[in-house]
Design an enzyme around this catalytic site. Structure first.
Site, mmCIF file in Angstrom:
data_model
loop_
_atom_site.group_PDB
_atom_site.id
_atom_site.type_symbol
_atom_site.label_atom_id
_atom_site.label_comp_id
_atom_site.label_asym_id
_atom_site.label_seq_id
_atom_site.Cartn_x
_atom_site.Cartn_y
_atom_site.Cartn_z
ATOM 1 N N ASP A 1 -20.392 27.313 2.021
ATOM 2 C CA ASP A 1 -18.695 27.438 1.841
ATOM 3 C C ASP A 1 -17.488 26.395 2.171
ATOM 4 O O ASP A 1 -17.284 26.202 3.564
ATOM 5 C CB ASP A 1 -18.363 28.714 2.353
ATOM 6 C CG ASP A 1 -19.263 29.929 1.785
ATOM 7 O OD1 ASP A 1 -19.739 29.879 0.389
ATOM 8 O OD2 ASP A 1 -19.764 30.866 2.164
ATOM 9 N N LYS B 1 -12.713 31.108 8.433
ATOM 10 C CA LYS B 1 -14.119 30.020 7.793
ATOM 11 C C LYS B 1 -15.815 30.137 8.153
ATOM 12 O O LYS B 1 -14.904 29.982 9.829
ATOM 13 C CB LYS B 1 -13.264 28.853 7.855
ATOM 14 C CG LYS B 1 -12.207 28.792 6.750
ATOM 15 C CD LYS B 1 -11.980 27.452 6.270
ATOM 16 C CE LYS B 1 -10.996 28.142 5.556
ATOM 17 N NZ LYS B 1 -9.814 27.164 4.986
ATOM 18 N N SER C 1 -25.817 28.319 6.061
ATOM 19 C CA SER C 1 -24.676 28.802 5.732
ATOM 20 C C SER C 1 -24.781 30.780 6.558
ATOM 21 O O SER C 1 -25.895 30.933 6.286
ATOM 22 C CB SER C 1 -24.323 29.497 3.964
ATOM 23 O OG SER C 1 -23.286 30.313 4.158
ATOM 24 N N ALA C 2 -23.951 31.499 6.637
ATOM 25 C CA ALA C 2 -23.540 32.592 6.942
ATOM 26 C C ALA C 2 -23.316 33.388 5.897
ATOM 27 O O ALA C 2 -23.479 34.719 5.824
ATOM 28 C CB ALA C 2 -22.025 33.140 7.660
ATOM 29 N N ASP D 1 -17.017 22.471 7.359
ATOM 30 C CA ASP D 1 -15.305 22.738 6.955
ATOM 31 C C ASP D 1 -14.571 23.534 8.271
ATOM 32 O O ASP D 1 -13.633 23.790 7.863
ATOM 33 C CB ASP D 1 -14.577 23.470 5.702
ATOM 34 C CG ASP D 1 -15.522 24.225 4.943
ATOM 35 O OD1 ASP D 1 -16.903 25.381 5.791
ATOM 36 O OD2 ASP D 1 -14.380 25.107 4.580
HETATM 37 C C1 BG6 Z 1 -19.422 31.844 5.153
HETATM 38 C C2 BG6 Z 1 -18.203 31.821 4.451
HETATM 39 O O1 BG6 Z 1 -20.257 31.111 4.655
HETATM 40 O O2 BG6 Z 1 -20.121 32.889 4.530
HETATM 41 C C3 BG6 Z 1 -17.423 32.805 5.469
HETATM 42 O O3 BG6 Z 1 -17.745 30.175 5.578
HETATM 43 C C4 BG6 Z 1 -18.244 34.116 4.770
HETATM 44 O O4 BG6 Z 1 -16.280 33.361 4.392
HETATM 45 C C5 BG6 Z 1 -19.578 34.427 5.255
HETATM 46 O O5 BG6 Z 1 -17.673 35.398 5.214
HETATM 47 C C6 BG6 Z 1 -20.441 35.247 4.541
HETATM 48 O O6 BG6 Z 1 -20.939 35.430 3.659
HETATM 49 P P1 BG6 Z 1 -21.199 36.372 2.308
HETATM 50 O O7 BG6 Z 1 -21.552 36.177 1.339
HETATM 51 O O8 BG6 Z 1 -22.700 37.307 3.288
HETATM 52 O O9 BG6 Z 1 -20.128 38.181 2.408
HETATM 53 MG MG MG Z 2 -17.879 26.739 5.539
#
Ligand code: BG6
Ligand code: MG
Length: 225
Positions: free
Chosen positions: A17, A51, A122-123, A178
């Site tokens: 993201d 973020k 990615s989280a 980012d």
């Molecule tokens: C991260 C984003 O990549 O994922 C956050 O930067 C977001 O803003 C997090 O809260 C978790 O994402 P999701 O889709 O599992 O709610």
């Molecule tokens: Mg990001």
């Protein structure tokens, strides 16, 4: 001056993201909407601080900003996070390859052509859906499962696992982010951090570019020299 030389780099571990695509805008929109509903004042600091932060931790940060962290039961918090996610999922369902950020496709092709390994850190639990809609799934054979983590960013765990999935020593990996929390995670994992975006926010990045179009192997090599 980076921690290692460019020639030692063997793999890239990517945030999604705000790096591969601008879904950070959709996350922000959905959280802002929920904050308004909960009567929590939105601010640029809150927006930047969210973020890279996992879904439940993001909700906790929003509630804390409004001094409301003790106002909801666990089940109510889960319901609020689910409401945000429903709005977010609706946004990403409309995504196409046109939503890939400038230069990213060419950069991924260049990495492949030059034999670098690629992983996703990615989280987001929606990461695989986003990659599918962008038609980028094939570029990411290794994806860290955010559900497997005991701690989210800024903890290094997600980046350490990314290097592990690639079978590489962390110092031979570049992490791309980012978010300030993400740069902190990459640095703590002992990988080389590349930040995309604001210089003040990403002041701890080893290498930084204003935008994704500037992120090329040649520019990274130059910045690490
Ligand atoms: C991260 C984003 O990549 O994922 C956050 O930067 C977001 O803003 C997090 O809260 C978790 O994402 P999701 O889709 O599992 O709610
Ligand atoms: Mg990001």
């Amino acid at each position: 001056m980076a921690k290692v030389s460019f020639e030692q780099i063997k793999g890239f571990v990517f945030d999604l993201d705000g790096v591969i695509t601008d879904t950070s805008l959709y996350h922000t929109k959905a959280w802002h909407q929920l904050a308004d509903k909960l009567d929590v004042t939105w601010s640029k600091e809150l927006e930047d601080g969210l973020k890279g932060i996992s879904r439940m931790d993001s909700l906790e940060m929003i509630l804390k900003a409004g001094h409301k962290e003790n106002d909801y039961t666990h089940d109510e918090k889960v319901a609020l996070a689910t409401e945000k996610n429903t709005n977010y999922v609706n946004e990403i369902s409309k995504m196409t390859p046109e939503n890939i950020l400038p230069g990213i496709k060419a950069f991924l092709d260049d990495l492949r052509a030059n034999g670098y390994q690629i992983a996703l850190a990615s989280a987001s639990k929606n990461g695989p859906t986003v990659l599918k809609n962008l038609e980028l799934t094939d570029y990411f054979p290794k994806i860290v499962d955010p559900a497997s983590l005991s701690k989210g960013k800024p903890d290094p765990e997600i980046y350490t696992k990314g290097a592990e999935l690639l079978g590489l020593a962390p110092e031979t990996c570049i992490g791309v982010e980012d978010a300030a929390a993400g740069i902190e995670a990459i640095n703590a994992a002992n990988e080389v951090s590349v930040g995309i975006g604001d210089a003040t926010l990403l002041k701890d990045a080893d290498v930084r570019f204003d935008n994704t179009a500037e992120m090329t192997l040649a520019n990274i090599k130059k910045a690490m020299a």
